[in-house]
Each structure stands twice: as C-alpha cells, then as structure tokens.
Design a protein around this motif. Sequence first.
Motif, short mmCIF file in Angstrom:
data_model
loop_
_atom_site.label_atom_id
_atom_site.label_comp_id
_atom_site.label_asym_id
_atom_site.label_seq_id
_atom_site.Cartn_x
_atom_site.Cartn_y
_atom_site.Cartn_z
N TYR A 101 -0.26 1.56 -7.59
CA TYR A 101 0.90 1.65 -6.71
C TYR A 101 1.52 0.28 -6.46
O TYR A 101 2.75 0.13 -6.45
CB TYR A 101 0.50 2.30 -5.38
CG TYR A 101 1.69 2.60 -4.50
CD1 TYR A 101 2.37 3.80 -4.65
CD2 TYR A 101 2.15 1.69 -3.56
CE1 TYR A 101 3.47 4.08 -3.88
CE2 TYR A 101 3.26 1.96 -2.78
CZ TYR A 101 3.91 3.17 -2.94
OH TYR A 101 5.01 3.45 -2.18
N ASN A 102 0.67 -0.69 -6.23
CA ASN A 102 1.19 -2.04 -5.98
C ASN A 102 2.00 -2.55 -7.18
O ASN A 102 3.09 -3.11 -7.02
CB ASN A 102 0.04 -3.00 -5.68
CG ASN A 102 0.52 -4.38 -5.26
OD1 ASN A 102 1.40 -4.52 -4.42
ND2 ASN A 102 -0.04 -5.40 -5.88
N HIS A 112 -5.58 4.28 -7.64
CA HIS A 112 -4.17 4.54 -7.31
C HIS A 112 -3.52 3.41 -6.51
O HIS A 112 -2.34 3.16 -6.65
CB HIS A 112 -4.02 5.89 -6.59
CG HIS A 112 -4.38 5.86 -5.14
ND1 HIS A 112 -5.69 5.94 -4.71
CD2 HIS A 112 -3.61 5.74 -4.03
CE1 HIS A 112 -5.69 5.88 -3.38
NE2 HIS A 112 -4.46 5.76 -2.94
N LYS A 113 -4.30 2.73 -5.68
CA LYS A 113 -3.69 1.67 -4.87
C LYS A 113 -3.24 0.50 -5.73
O LYS A 113 -2.15 -0.05 -5.55
CB LYS A 113 -4.68 1.17 -3.80
CG LYS A 113 -4.83 2.16 -2.67
CD LYS A 113 -5.71 1.63 -1.57
CE LYS A 113 -5.89 2.71 -0.51
NZ LYS A 113 -6.98 2.39 0.44
N GLN A 114 -4.09 0.15 -6.66
CA GLN A 114 -3.76 -0.94 -7.58
C GLN A 114 -2.52 -0.56 -8.40
O GLN A 114 -1.59 -1.35 -8.56
CB GLN A 114 -4.97 -1.15 -8.50
CG GLN A 114 -4.90 -2.40 -9.33
CD GLN A 114 -6.12 -2.51 -10.23
OE1 GLN A 114 -7.03 -1.67 -10.18
NE2 GLN A 114 -6.14 -3.53 -11.07
N ARG A 145 0.82 -1.21 0.00
CA ARG A 145 0.00 0.00 0.00
C ARG A 145 0.86 1.25 0.00
O ARG A 145 1.93 1.28 0.60
CB ARG A 145 -0.89 0.03 1.25
CG ARG A 145 -2.02 -0.96 1.21
CD ARG A 145 -2.95 -0.73 2.37
NE ARG A 145 -2.20 -0.62 3.63
CZ ARG A 145 -2.77 -0.71 4.82
NH1 ARG A 145 -4.07 -0.90 4.92
NH2 ARG A 145 -2.05 -0.59 5.92
#
Lengths: 180, 193
Positions: free
Chosen positions: B32-33, B28-30, A57
């Motif tokens: 970012y990963n 954004h989280k996807q 995260r």
Amino acid sequence: MNCRRVVSLMSAYVDGELTGVEMLEIRRHLDNCAECAEEHESTLAMKLAVSRLRTIRPREDFVNSMLATLDVVQVPRYQRIINSSVRIFRSKLSPVAAALAVSGVALVLMSAGGMDNVGQQDQSQMVASAPYDGQAIEVKYVPQIPGNPISLSSSSRPLVVNESGRELTPKIELVSMAGR
Amino acid sequence: MVELAETVSDVARSEDRKEFDALVQRYHKQAYNIAYRMAGNHADAEDLTQEAFIRAFRFFGQYRRELPFDSWLYKIMSNVFIDRLRRKPKAMIRSLDQPVVTSEGEAQFDVPDNSAGPEETVLSREMDSRIQAALDTLPEAFRLTVIYADIEGMSYEEIAESTSTNIGTVRSRLHRGRRLLRNKLKSYANQLV
Ligand SMILES: [Zn+2]
C-alpha cells in the motif's frame, strides 16, 4: 575521471552501486572539485528526502475489504489449468519446454471451444472476459514463462485489461491474416 | 486430462486461498505504501493495491514456493502499477505552484510523527507533499524505480528483477528520475538538506 563522467555516475555513487575502483576514483575527484562536490550534495539530498517520506498506512478495514473482494474473484478455468500445468510441467521439464507444453494445452482448449465459457461463467467484473475475433484464423500463443507471469519492459506487451480495468485477458492472441 | 487438471486445482484452491490470505495480511501494508507513493492519493492507492493482489491471486498457482513471496509480488505490482497508471488519468492532479491541500481522508490515515514538534510536523508534511507532487510528475517507470531504490532500499539488481529490465536501465532511470525530481524541487532545495 573527468567531471562529465563523475556526474553521470553520481546517482549510482550515492547508491553505492559502482565498483570499488570507481567509488574510490569519484571520492578522490570530489575532494578536488567543488562543482562535482555540489552535485554530490544535491543528489544525496534528493535521495534522503525521498527515503524520509512518511510511511502511508491504509485505512483500518482495507485489508478485510480486500480479502472480501478475493472471495468473489474467480480464477477462470483456463487460468487454473494453465497454473496447474505450469506447476506439473515445471517439476519435470525445463522452463522453455514447460512453456511450450502449456501453450499446447491452451491451443487444445481453444480448439475444443473451452474458452467460450469464460465470459459466461464470469458474472462479476472481477473476472476476465476473453474478447476475441471469430474471424481470426491464425492463433499465436504467447507462452507464460513459469515463475515470471508478468513482465515490464517497453518492448513487451502489457497484460490487457478489459473496459472495467479490472482483469487481464488470457495471453492468447488471435491474429487475422486477412489484412496481409 | 482437462478434467483431472481441474479436480486437482479445485482441491488445491482452498489451501492456496488460506496461504494467500496470510500473505495478504503480511504484505499489504508495504504494498500500500508503494502504491500510495506511485499514485499520490488514497483512492488510487487502494485500487492499485487491490488490483495487484487480485492478479497475484490469479497467478498464485504458478508461484514457486522456493522463491521469496515479496520478490514475486514486486514483479506483479510493478506491472499493475505502471499499466494502470498509464491508462488512468490521475484522480488528483496537483501543481507545485499551488498551495498543497491535504484532504480530510488523507490526514486521518497519516502516521503521526511524534518525534517532531508541531511546527516541525507542519514543515515536514509540507515537504512530504511537495516531494509527492514532484514524484507525481515523473514518468511511471522512473517513479517506481526511485521508490524501489529510496523507499524500499532495493539494490539495482533487485529493482531490475522486479521491473523486468536490466541494471543499466535501472541506473539510467534513477539518474534521470532524481534529476527531474531535483529540478521540480529546486525552489525547496535549501530545505532538503
Ligand atoms: Zn568535477
């Protein structure tokens, strides 16, 4: 199917990306061939290991800092014109015709000196500059394919970023004929 | 004509921005990963994610609303991630032969794995770091293809579309990528299963 062929298809086999016939043939082979069965185990283990990696995260305030960054990103005028042209033309024309039409817009811009402002209006490093050679005499436009603004292949030229690495220049190439 | 185009897009811009912000929140989280697994560290993952969204924002006027946003974003991410990582030296180069060092920042952001006991957690973190270090050694296009297939669970067809290539290339990148990974992780192979 021989072992060599089975091994070459193993990755696609564990992904279930072969035809039904191929899947069956390999399954049958694996029942009778210890070496290929081992290859299968280890390919599968590799796939599972990667798929089990933890989800990472971002820090809590990352999304806000990103949104704040977007506030200072200016979409340069030439880009907005190309974008809206693509949108307008795409609704009426085939993709190829739209790309050609947009390239026409870009050439008009060039000849009108519209590109000159790009560097000046861009004060933050987030904004593109358009470095081009004043001596260039031949203009070659690489049309954007609508809906496919980027491409990734070894043969295509990637979008160019400036020294800050932040932004792309317009996809307009100026080619000097002096060297020919 | 130029004047008209500009006026139209100025009006559209604020609406686009609202729509775009919502998409940033959602994806954004996807992104970012994936960026993290491409870059191997948080600093570069932030840069890559931000760069991808900035580029998406600049081209947002061309995004066709009838297509899923994530497939469009994947294409932009693919281009940005590979382009940037090829140009930029790694912020942190880790060797498989050295003990894995976790930075303070890294530990802070990690998702705790509550299902595992303390010892298991240590072991799985160690594994995680080893696999990441092995991923780091893959050529960028191979790395991204492996991430798309095994982490994102995309089909070959979807990966081909996202990386602007054909299914044969996807297949070959996965085949070779997994073999390279496996060789890097050979000493750990018994723990992988
Ligand atoms: Zn065999």
